[in-house]
Design a protein around this motif. Structure first.
Motif, PDB file in Angstrom:
ATOM      1  N   GLN A  78       0.814  -1.216   0.000  1.00  0.00           N
ATOM      2  CA  GLN A  78       0.000   0.000   0.000  1.00  0.00           C
ATOM      3  C   GLN A  78       0.851   1.270   0.000  1.00  0.00           C
ATOM      4  OE1 GLN A  78      -3.221  -0.100   2.972  1.00  0.00           O
ATOM      5  NE2 GLN A  78      -2.730  -2.260   3.303  1.00  0.00           N
ATOM      6  N   ILE A  79       2.155   1.105   0.147  1.00  0.00           N
ATOM      7  CA  ILE A  79       3.054   2.258   0.265  1.00  0.00           C
ATOM      8  C   ILE A  79       3.734   2.536  -1.072  1.00  0.00           C
ATOM      9  CG2 ILE A  79       5.067   3.200   1.467  1.00  0.00           C
ATOM     10  CD1 ILE A  79       4.443   1.283   3.773  1.00  0.00           C
ATOM     11  N   LYS A  80       3.629   3.769  -1.537  1.00  0.00           N
ATOM     12  CA  LYS A  80       4.315   4.166  -2.760  1.00  0.00           C
ATOM     13  C   LYS A  80       5.790   4.371  -2.457  1.00  0.00           C
ATOM     14  CE  LYS A  80       4.309   7.597  -6.492  1.00  0.00           C
ATOM     15  NZ  LYS A  80       3.686   8.842  -7.007  1.00  0.00           N
ATOM     16  N   GLU A  82       9.392   5.711  -3.874  1.00  0.00           N
ATOM     17  CA  GLU A  82      10.091   6.526  -4.869  1.00  0.00           C
ATOM     18  C   GLU A  82      11.586   6.505  -4.544  1.00  0.00           C
ATOM     19  OE1 GLU A  82       8.367  10.379  -4.706  1.00  0.00           O
ATOM     20  OE2 GLU A  82       6.390   9.723  -5.411  1.00  0.00           O
ATOM     21  N   LYS A 119      -3.681   7.794   6.117  1.00  0.00           N
ATOM     22  CA  LYS A 119      -3.439   8.823   5.110  1.00  0.00           C
ATOM     23  C   LYS A 119      -3.744   8.262   3.722  1.00  0.00           C
ATOM     24  CE  LYS A 119       0.077  11.056   7.961  1.00  0.00           C
ATOM     25  NZ  LYS A 119       1.507  11.270   8.203  1.00  0.00           N
ATOM     26  N   PRO A 120      -4.214   9.109   2.811  1.00  0.00           N
ATOM     27  CA  PRO A 120      -4.624   8.613   1.489  1.00  0.00           C
ATOM     28  C   PRO A 120      -3.465   8.086   0.638  1.00  0.00           C
ATOM     29  CG  PRO A 120      -4.699  11.016   1.563  1.00  0.00           C
ATOM     30  CD  PRO A 120      -4.479  10.551   2.968  1.00  0.00           C
ATOM     31  N   ASN A 121      -2.266   8.640   0.832  1.00  0.00           N
ATOM     32  CA  ASN A 121      -1.135   8.241  -0.016  1.00  0.00           C
ATOM     33  C   ASN A 121       0.133   8.022   0.807  1.00  0.00           C
ATOM     34  OD1 ASN A 121      -2.442   8.575  -2.720  1.00  0.00           O
ATOM     35  ND2 ASN A 121      -2.586  10.706  -2.047  1.00  0.00           N
ATOM     36  N   PRO A 122       0.216   6.928   1.558  1.00  0.00           N
ATOM     37  CA  PRO A 122       1.452   6.664   2.300  1.00  0.00           C
ATOM     38  C   PRO A 122       2.614   6.449   1.332  1.00  0.00           C
ATOM     39  CG  PRO A 122      -0.010   4.755   2.363  1.00  0.00           C
ATOM     40  CD  PRO A 122      -0.787   5.886   1.759  1.00  0.00           C
ATOM     41  N   PHE A 123       3.778   7.011   1.667  1.00  0.00           N
ATOM     42  CA  PHE A 123       4.910   6.900   0.742  1.00  0.00           C
ATOM     43  C   PHE A 123       6.228   6.751   1.487  1.00  0.00           C
ATOM     44  CE2 PHE A 123       4.742  11.528   1.505  1.00  0.00           C
ATOM     45  CZ  PHE A 123       6.072  11.803   1.796  1.00  0.00           C
ATOM     46  N   GLN A 125      10.208   7.817   0.339  1.00  0.00           N
ATOM     47  CA  GLN A 125      11.002   8.500  -0.679  1.00  0.00           C
ATOM     48  C   GLN A 125      12.474   8.457  -0.280  1.00  0.00           C
ATOM     49  OE1 GLN A 125       9.726  12.489  -1.495  1.00  0.00           O
ATOM     50  NE2 GLN A 125      11.278  12.846  -3.056  1.00  0.00           N
ATOM     51  N   ASP A 141       9.550   9.586   4.903  1.00  0.00           N
ATOM     52  CA  ASP A 141       8.255   8.926   4.834  1.00  0.00           C
ATOM     53  C   ASP A 141       7.200   9.831   5.461  1.00  0.00           C
ATOM     54  OD1 ASP A 141       7.710   8.358   7.732  1.00  0.00           O
ATOM     55  OD2 ASP A 141       9.488   7.111   7.554  1.00  0.00           O
ATOM     56  N   ASN A 142       5.944   9.532   5.213  1.00  0.00           N
ATOM     57  CA  ASN A 142       4.855  10.295   5.823  1.00  0.00           C
ATOM     58  C   ASN A 142       4.087   9.417   6.804  1.00  0.00           C
ATOM     59  OD1 ASN A 142       3.636   8.649   3.914  1.00  0.00           O
ATOM     60  ND2 ASN A 142       2.093  10.171   3.329  1.00  0.00           N
TER      61      ASN A 142
END
Length: 219
Positions: A78-80, A82, A119-123, A125, A141-142
């Motif tokens: 589920q985590i983007k 980058e 959160k809508p967009n966990p990421f 980077q 990360d967020n």
């Protein structure tokens, strides 16, 4: 621990009562925690004793392998992610492969473990810049973040910054000791509820820099 794990598996096969499944799960979790704890202690001991072994590292391939390794952790998909590796001069990167793996593995596993899925967009980077004398890693990360009152203690042995932490409190301790053993430095920024950023600098142990590094290590 391996024998205990095997016995739990046998008990699962021979006992099909639904009310026992919960207890078997708890046993497996306890064994896994102990195995992780022992692995971390072994990692810390090796970091203290073993000399730095410099070899050329393909960071892109290493990161690809580590991300694939973590893909089966609950929530990881589920985590983007980058990941950017900047190397405009096409410079080789030399370091200790095992220690670099420990550092990157720690960053990824913690970011997944403490992700904020509300959160809508966990990421995650990660920006890596390879230079002639050093490598710069900025990892953000967020996730759930770390409260300010804990920031100066997160590298202490057995310290847990979160009440619901399932770790041993050794991960970031070993992380910090590994960076220091490599004559690197780390700076952490975090805000509870918003995320965390690690700024890491490590020497690039090209053959021309090895003697300088060894002198620093002796000091």
């Amino acid at each position: 621990l391996t024998s205990l794990s095997g016995l739990v598996h046998v008990m699962r096969l021979e006992n099909k009562q639904p009310e026992l499944i919960h207890y078997f799960d708890r046993m497996d979790e306890s064994i896994q925690r102990q195995e992780n704890f022992i692995a971390q202690i072994a990692s810390f001991s090796k970091n203290k004793i073993m000399k730095i072994k410099s070899e050329e590292i393909d960071l892109s391939n290493l990161l690809k392998e580590l991300i694939e390794y973590h893909q089966f952790i609950p929530g990881a998909d589920q985590i983007k992610k980058e990941i950017t590796v900047q190397n405009p001069e096409d410079l080789p990167f030399y370091s200790d492969y095992n220690r670099i793996t420990i550092l990157l593995n720690n960053l990824l596993s913690n970011a997944i473990r403490y992700a904020d899925f509300s959160k809508p967009n966990p990421f995650i980077q990660m920006d890596i810049s390879i230079r002639k004398t050093e490598i710069a890693i900025d990892f953000a990360d967020n996730g759930i973040g770390i409260a300010q009152e804990h920031l100066d203690k997160i590298f202490d042995m057995f310290y847990r910054a979160h009440a619901d932490s399932k770790g041993s409190g050794l991960g970031l301790f070993i992380f910090d000791k590994t960076i220091k053993r490599m004559n690197g430095e780390v700076h952490v920024e975090s805000e509870e509820g918003k995320g965390t950023t690690f700024h890491i600098r490590l020497p690039n142990l090209q053959s021309a820099n090895v003697k300088i590094y060894e002198t620093l290590a002796i000091r």
